[in-house]
Design a protein around this motif. Structure first.
Motif, PDB file in Angstrom:
ATOM      1  N   PHE A   1       5.258 -11.916  -3.930  1.00  0.00           N
ATOM      2  CA  PHE A   1       4.228 -12.545  -3.105  1.00  0.00           C
ATOM      3  C   PHE A   1       3.246 -11.486  -2.618  1.00  0.00           C
ATOM      4  O   PHE A   1       3.641 -10.392  -2.215  1.00  0.00           O
ATOM      5  CB  PHE A   1       4.852 -13.229  -1.887  1.00  0.00           C
ATOM      6  CG  PHE A   1       5.897 -14.251  -2.218  1.00  0.00           C
ATOM      7  CD1 PHE A   1       5.576 -15.591  -2.297  1.00  0.00           C
ATOM      8  CD2 PHE A   1       7.208 -13.868  -2.440  1.00  0.00           C
ATOM      9  CE1 PHE A   1       6.543 -16.540  -2.594  1.00  0.00           C
ATOM     10  CE2 PHE A   1       8.188 -14.805  -2.739  1.00  0.00           C
ATOM     11  CZ  PHE A   1       7.850 -16.147  -2.822  1.00  0.00           C
ATOM     12  N   ALA A   2       1.961 -11.840  -2.646  1.00  0.00           N
ATOM     13  CA  ALA A   2       0.916 -10.968  -2.122  1.00  0.00           C
ATOM     14  C   ALA A   2       0.150 -11.717  -1.048  1.00  0.00           C
ATOM     15  O   ALA A   2      -0.351 -12.823  -1.294  1.00  0.00           O
ATOM     16  CB  ALA A   2      -0.045 -10.535  -3.238  1.00  0.00           C
ATOM     17  N   GLY A   3       0.076 -11.131   0.146  1.00  0.00           N
ATOM     18  CA  GLY A   3      -0.653 -11.738   1.239  1.00  0.00           C
ATOM     19  C   GLY A   3      -2.052 -11.164   1.331  1.00  0.00           C
ATOM     20  O   GLY A   3      -2.239  -9.951   1.419  1.00  0.00           O
ATOM     21  N   GLU A   4      -3.035 -12.060   1.300  1.00  0.00           N
ATOM     22  CA  GLU A   4      -4.433 -11.659   1.365  1.00  0.00           C
ATOM     23  C   GLU A   4      -5.102 -12.432   2.504  1.00  0.00           C
ATOM     24  O   GLU A   4      -4.432 -13.133   3.255  1.00  0.00           O
ATOM     25  CB  GLU A   4      -5.117 -11.957   0.029  1.00  0.00           C
ATOM     26  CG  GLU A   4      -4.371 -11.379  -1.172  1.00  0.00           C
ATOM     27  CD  GLU A   4      -4.306 -12.375  -2.316  1.00  0.00           C
ATOM     28  OE1 GLU A   4      -5.241 -12.381  -3.129  1.00  0.00           O
ATOM     29  OE2 GLU A   4      -3.339 -13.137  -2.381  1.00  0.00           O
ATOM     30  N   TYR A   5      -6.408 -12.330   2.618  1.00  0.00           N
ATOM     31  CA  TYR A   5      -7.115 -13.027   3.689  1.00  0.00           C
ATOM     32  C   TYR A   5      -7.240 -14.497   3.326  1.00  0.00           C
ATOM     33  O   TYR A   5      -8.073 -14.901   2.523  1.00  0.00           O
ATOM     34  CB  TYR A   5      -8.498 -12.418   3.894  1.00  0.00           C
ATOM     35  CG  TYR A   5      -9.212 -12.968   5.105  1.00  0.00           C
ATOM     36  CD1 TYR A   5      -8.917 -12.503   6.379  1.00  0.00           C
ATOM     37  CD2 TYR A   5     -10.182 -13.965   4.975  1.00  0.00           C
ATOM     38  CE1 TYR A   5      -9.555 -13.003   7.489  1.00  0.00           C
ATOM     39  CE2 TYR A   5     -10.832 -14.477   6.075  1.00  0.00           C
ATOM     40  CZ  TYR A   5     -10.520 -13.991   7.335  1.00  0.00           C
ATOM     41  OH  TYR A   5     -11.160 -14.494   8.432  1.00  0.00           O
ATOM     42  N   GLY A   6      -6.359 -15.332   3.930  1.00  0.00           N
ATOM     43  CA  GLY A   6      -6.407 -16.764   3.697  1.00  0.00           C
ATOM     44  C   GLY A   6      -5.705 -17.236   2.445  1.00  0.00           C
ATOM     45  O   GLY A   6      -5.722 -18.438   2.153  1.00  0.00           O
TER      46      GLY A   6
END
Length: 245
Positions: free
Chosen positions: A230-235
């Motif tokens: 999983f990669a968390g980005e802006y939104g």
């Protein structure tokens, strides 16, 4: 909606998945327990940028923009140690898999290895760059360090010896994660592309592209079984099946 009074910079579930720790602005640490009211742990003088549970769930470590690391006893919900020595914001804290060591990474260009139950620390210095991401190998014998000058180093966390180094990467590193089996390392940063490395022997396997239009990957995680990344980005959150690597 939670009354935290500011942005949330970090979040982690406890090992038993019953409690969530949030690091927020104004020095606030919030504990969300499904069976108890929200607890507010106060003591930091500035934003809490990173939180980490020990594997046994008894301790919580927090890193702050006030340049300190704190250890909290989760039974009493009290601060039991303040670790001082960094000269700039502490961007990330992680426990070693056996829980005997705590590692903190700072914008002061150092990472420190603290014995969890004593006060002496081991300083790992970056070569002229701010450290923005760290990850500990499941064996506890390797530490990945990423920084602002487009480099990634794999070091022995106790001796400080560099075991592998990748220089001249295209972007600074903001996030790192080892897979649960330790066979893969993910790195993300100021780009929509992630790099996937095999760890034995070290070599780059793949480059992944996120779905977010913003060129910045703030956080990386593997599922507990290692099947998904999983990669968390802006939104956005991008998800990959690791079986295709």
């Amino acid at each position: 909606k939670l009354p935290l009074g500011g942005p949330v910079y970090s979040m982690q579930f406890s090992p038993d998945s019953k409690t969530v720790a949030l690091g927020a602005g104004r020095g606030l640490v919030a504990l969300l327990d499904f069976n108890r009211p929200m607890a507010r742990l106060e003591g930091h003088a500035d934003a809490v940028l990173s939180v980490a549970f020990s594997r046994d769930g008894r301790l919580l470590a927090t890193g702050s923009a006030d340049n300190t690391v704190r250890l909290w006893d989760l039974h009493s919900r009290q601060s039991i140690r303040i670790l001082r020595g960094h000269r700039d914001s502490v961007k990330q804290v992680v426990f070693s898999p056996d829980g005997t060591r705590l590692i903190s990474a700072s914008l002061d260009k150092t990472a420190r290895v603290w014995p969890a139950l004593s006060k002496e620390d081991n300083i790992l210095r970056a070569e002229g760059e701010q450290i923005t991401a760290i990850a500990i190998h499941p064996s506890g014998k390797l530490l990945a360090i990423g920084g602002t000058k487009n480099t990634l180093r794999i070091v022995d966390p106790l001796q400080g010896e560099v075991r592998y180094s990748m220089t001249n990467l295209t972007h600074p590193i903001l996030s790192l994660a080892f897979s649960p089996d330790g066979f893969h390392l993910l790195a993300g940063g100021w780009s929509r592309s992630l790099r996937v490395w095999q760890t034995a022997p070290w070599r780059q396997l793949d480059s992944l592209t996120t779905f977010s239009p913003e060129e910045r990957v703030h956080s990386l995680r593997f599922s507990n079984d290692g099947r998904y990344a999983f990669a968390g980005e802006y939104g956005f959150v991008s998800v990959w099946d690791t079986g295709s690597w």
